[in-house]
Design an enzyme around this catalytic site. Structure first.
Site, PDB file in Angstrom:
ATOM      1  N   LYS A 124       0.850  -1.197   0.000  1.00 44.09           N
ATOM      2  CA  LYS A 124       0.000   0.000   0.000  1.00 44.09           C
ATOM      3  C   LYS A 124       0.875   1.232   0.000  1.00 44.09           C
ATOM      4  O   LYS A 124       1.810   1.344   0.795  1.00 44.09           O
ATOM      5  CB  LYS A 124      -0.901   0.027   1.250  1.00 44.09           C
ATOM      6  CG  LYS A 124      -1.908   1.165   1.244  1.00 44.09           C
ATOM      7  CD  LYS A 124      -3.117   0.793   0.435  1.00 44.09           C
ATOM      8  CE  LYS A 124      -4.137   1.919   0.345  1.00 44.09           C
ATOM      9  NZ  LYS A 124      -3.797   2.942  -0.655  1.00 44.09           N
ATOM     10  N   LYS A 145       4.937   3.008   8.356  1.00 48.16           N
ATOM     11  CA  LYS A 145       3.710   3.743   8.680  1.00 48.16           C
ATOM     12  C   LYS A 145       2.508   2.810   8.780  1.00 48.16           C
ATOM     13  O   LYS A 145       1.702   2.901   9.718  1.00 48.16           O
ATOM     14  CB  LYS A 145       3.459   4.819   7.617  1.00 48.16           C
ATOM     15  CG  LYS A 145       2.296   5.752   7.930  1.00 48.16           C
ATOM     16  CD  LYS A 145       2.044   6.729   6.794  1.00 48.16           C
ATOM     17  CE  LYS A 145       3.235   7.616   6.535  1.00 48.16           C
ATOM     18  NZ  LYS A 145       2.952   8.635   5.491  1.00 48.16           N
ATOM     19  N   LYS A 194       5.405   2.330  -3.025  1.00 47.30           N
ATOM     20  CA  LYS A 194       5.311   3.710  -3.512  1.00 47.30           C
ATOM     21  C   LYS A 194       5.497   3.701  -5.018  1.00 47.30           C
ATOM     22  O   LYS A 194       6.262   2.892  -5.568  1.00 47.30           O
ATOM     23  CB  LYS A 194       6.391   4.597  -2.877  1.00 47.30           C
ATOM     24  CG  LYS A 194       5.979   6.057  -2.779  1.00 47.30           C
ATOM     25  CD  LYS A 194       4.931   6.249  -1.683  1.00 47.30           C
ATOM     26  CE  LYS A 194       4.610   7.717  -1.461  1.00 47.30           C
ATOM     27  NZ  LYS A 194       3.692   7.896  -0.324  1.00 47.30           N
ATOM     28  N   THR A 254      -5.506  13.362   5.769  1.00 48.84           N
ATOM     29  CA  THR A 254      -4.119  13.465   6.239  1.00 48.84           C
ATOM     30  C   THR A 254      -3.941  14.696   7.116  1.00 48.84           C
ATOM     31  O   THR A 254      -3.356  14.621   8.206  1.00 48.84           O
ATOM     32  CB  THR A 254      -3.136  13.505   5.060  1.00 48.84           C
ATOM     33  OG1 THR A 254      -3.358  12.386   4.208  1.00 48.84           O
ATOM     34  CG2 THR A 254      -1.692  13.455   5.555  1.00 48.84           C
ATOM     35  N   ASN A 280      -2.492  19.820  -0.002  1.00 44.88           N
ATOM     36  CA  ASN A 280      -3.631  19.177   0.642  1.00 44.88           C
ATOM     37  C   ASN A 280      -3.405  18.948   2.129  1.00 44.88           C
ATOM     38  O   ASN A 280      -4.317  19.151   2.940  1.00 44.88           O
ATOM     39  CB  ASN A 280      -3.933  17.850  -0.059  1.00 44.88           C
ATOM     40  CG  ASN A 280      -5.140  17.158   0.527  1.00 44.88           C
ATOM     41  OD1 ASN A 280      -5.008  16.332   1.416  1.00 44.88           O
ATOM     42  ND2 ASN A 280      -6.317  17.506   0.048  1.00 44.88           N
ATOM     43  N   SER A 309      -7.520   5.546   3.646  1.00 43.86           N
ATOM     44  CA  SER A 309      -7.484   4.632   2.507  1.00 43.86           C
ATOM     45  C   SER A 309      -7.903   3.225   2.922  1.00 43.86           C
ATOM     46  O   SER A 309      -8.615   2.530   2.181  1.00 43.86           O
ATOM     47  CB  SER A 309      -6.078   4.594   1.899  1.00 43.86           C
ATOM     48  OG  SER A 309      -5.843   5.711   1.073  1.00 43.86           O
TER      49      SER A 309
END
Length: 424
Positions: free
Chosen positions: A73, A97, A109, A193, A224, A357
């Site tokens: 992820k 994380k 990523k 976030t 964001n 997510s």
């Protein structure tokens, strides 16, 4: 430190963080060796027919670091300065994380070396669909679930999930997260976030000072993450006195009114200008001034390596909450702790996006949905519990930083999964 790929300062710092965590946790050296390199690296070359009729190729990556805890992820960034080395570092941070957040995910990523601002909407869509086709063999609901990152957004995810669905001949909403609400997304994702950063700041402030109400905050970056961190910090009772982007700083000692963030779609310099005008103050053209303001809380929410050894002595905040990935270098962090400044690490502070997510993924897998209030409640509970666990661990180990406590906690979960599987 043995590596077979091109390295960067960011990757070296990330590897040093992992190595230190393995040593502090007393885990075997072969565990570090297992994490030192990704499980898989995909490099792709994506053709796009430009508006002038010419074909241009864009280099892209998908790095899958570790999947001991579950499917890979991590986000996809479109940026002109991305490198494979930095993408590897970001995938490693996602492994940590996701583990720290207690999610059933490994770390990955993706990236494409492109400046999306220089593309027309049609060119951007073609690039997004081309990337989805290129990585399709390696992604899926139970394999690898991408999401947006720098330079991408929910619209890019919509194009990608549509392209993937075409390839497999069915609707596949759970393969990409952070999609628009109109296409199996959740409205909380837009601010998740930044909301998580604010929750982390509030929970640590509660333990350090008894609360966040009235504490002053400065937010570096109005993307964001930064814009919503500023908004939610104010809603939680902090006094946001400064915000900045690459164009400068807006500062007002009695606090900025940042309510317009929720109503406007403006970004970058337009948003900074709007905040400036609404609050009746000028933009200070030196963006680095944000770091030297006398505030309680500093939120670096833009890019990596902005708090460095050459500017850390100017930081006057008592609490640094990392909204961006890797904004504080190891040397700078050591100097901050020597002065009694606490740093809430990125893998803890900015996990709100990947937690959201996860919630969206669960919704999509089961074809159900939660409303905005219920979703935000679930997100806040997970963030608050994560901060409580890490803070308690940090308090017990007086010589550790909070990053040490977070990394060790994350590594122990990964190690136990790998050992149980028989990988170590």
């Amino acid at each position: 430190m043995s590596t077979t790929y091109i390295v960067s300062d960011f990757l070296i710092n990330t590897l040093l963080t992992i190595k230190r965590g393995v040593e502090l946790a007393g885990l075997p050296p072969e565990f570090y060796e297992a994490l030192e390199k990704p499980k898989r690296i995909l490099v792709v070359n994506i053709p796009v027919k430009m508006d002038d009729g010419k074909i241009k190729y864009f280099e892209g990556y998908r790095v899958q670091h570790n999947d001991a805890l579950g499917p890979f992820k991590g986000g996809i960034r479109f940026h002109p300065e991305v490198t494979l080395a930095d993408d590897i570092a970001l995938a490693m941070l996602m492994t940590l994380k996701n583990s720290l957040a207690g999610l059933p995910y490994g770390g990955a990523k993706g990236a494409v070396r492109v400046d999306p601002r220089r593309l027309s909407r049609r060119e951007l869509e073609e690039l997004a669909r081309g990337y989805a086709r290129a990585v399709a063999p390696l992604i899926g609901e139970q394999l690898d679930i991408p999401a947006p990152d720098v330079g991408t957004d929910s619209q890019v995810m919509a194009w990608m999930v549509d392209e993937y669905s075409r390839l497999v001949g069915r609707n596949a909403p759970a393969v990409f997260t952070s999609k628009p609400p109109e296409l199996w997304g959740n409205p909380v994702r837009e601010y998740s976030t930044g909301f998580g950063v604010a929750v982390a700041a509030r929970e640590v402030a509660k333990r350090l000072w008894g609360g966040i109400v009235g504490k002053t905050a400065a937010v570096q970056g109005l993307g964001n993450v930064g814009r919503w961190a500023a908004y939610w910090l104010e809603k939680m009772g902090a006094k946001v006195v400064a915000v900045s982007d690459v164009n400068g700083v807006v500062y007002r000692e009695r606090g900025l009114d940042v309510d317009l963030i929720r109503e406007t779609k403006a970004k970058g310099p337009q948003l900074l200008e709007m905040i400036s005008q609404k609050n009746g103050v000028e933009i200070v053209k030196n963006p680095d001034q944000i770091f030297s303001l006398d505030v309680d809380i500093l939120v670096p929410a833009a890019i990596e390596n902005v708090v460095r050894e050459d500017n850390v002595d100017g930081v006057r905040a008592r609490l640094v909450v990392e909204g961006a990935n890797g904004p504080t270098t190891p040397g700078a962090e050591r100097r901050l702790y020597e002065r009694g400044v606490v740093v809430v690490p990125d893998i803890l502070a900015n996990a709100g996006g990947v937690i959201m997510s996860y919630l969206e993924w669960v919704e999509n897998l089961q074809w159900l949905f939660w409303d905005e209030e219920e979703t935000r409640r679930r997100l806040e509970a997970i963030m608050s519990n994560n901060v409580a666990r890490v803070y308690a661990r940090w308090e017990k180990e007086k010589s550790w930083t909070m990053r040490d406590a977070a990394v060790v906690t994350a590594l122990e979960r990964i190690y136990n999964a790998m050992k149980t599987r028989g990988w170590i």
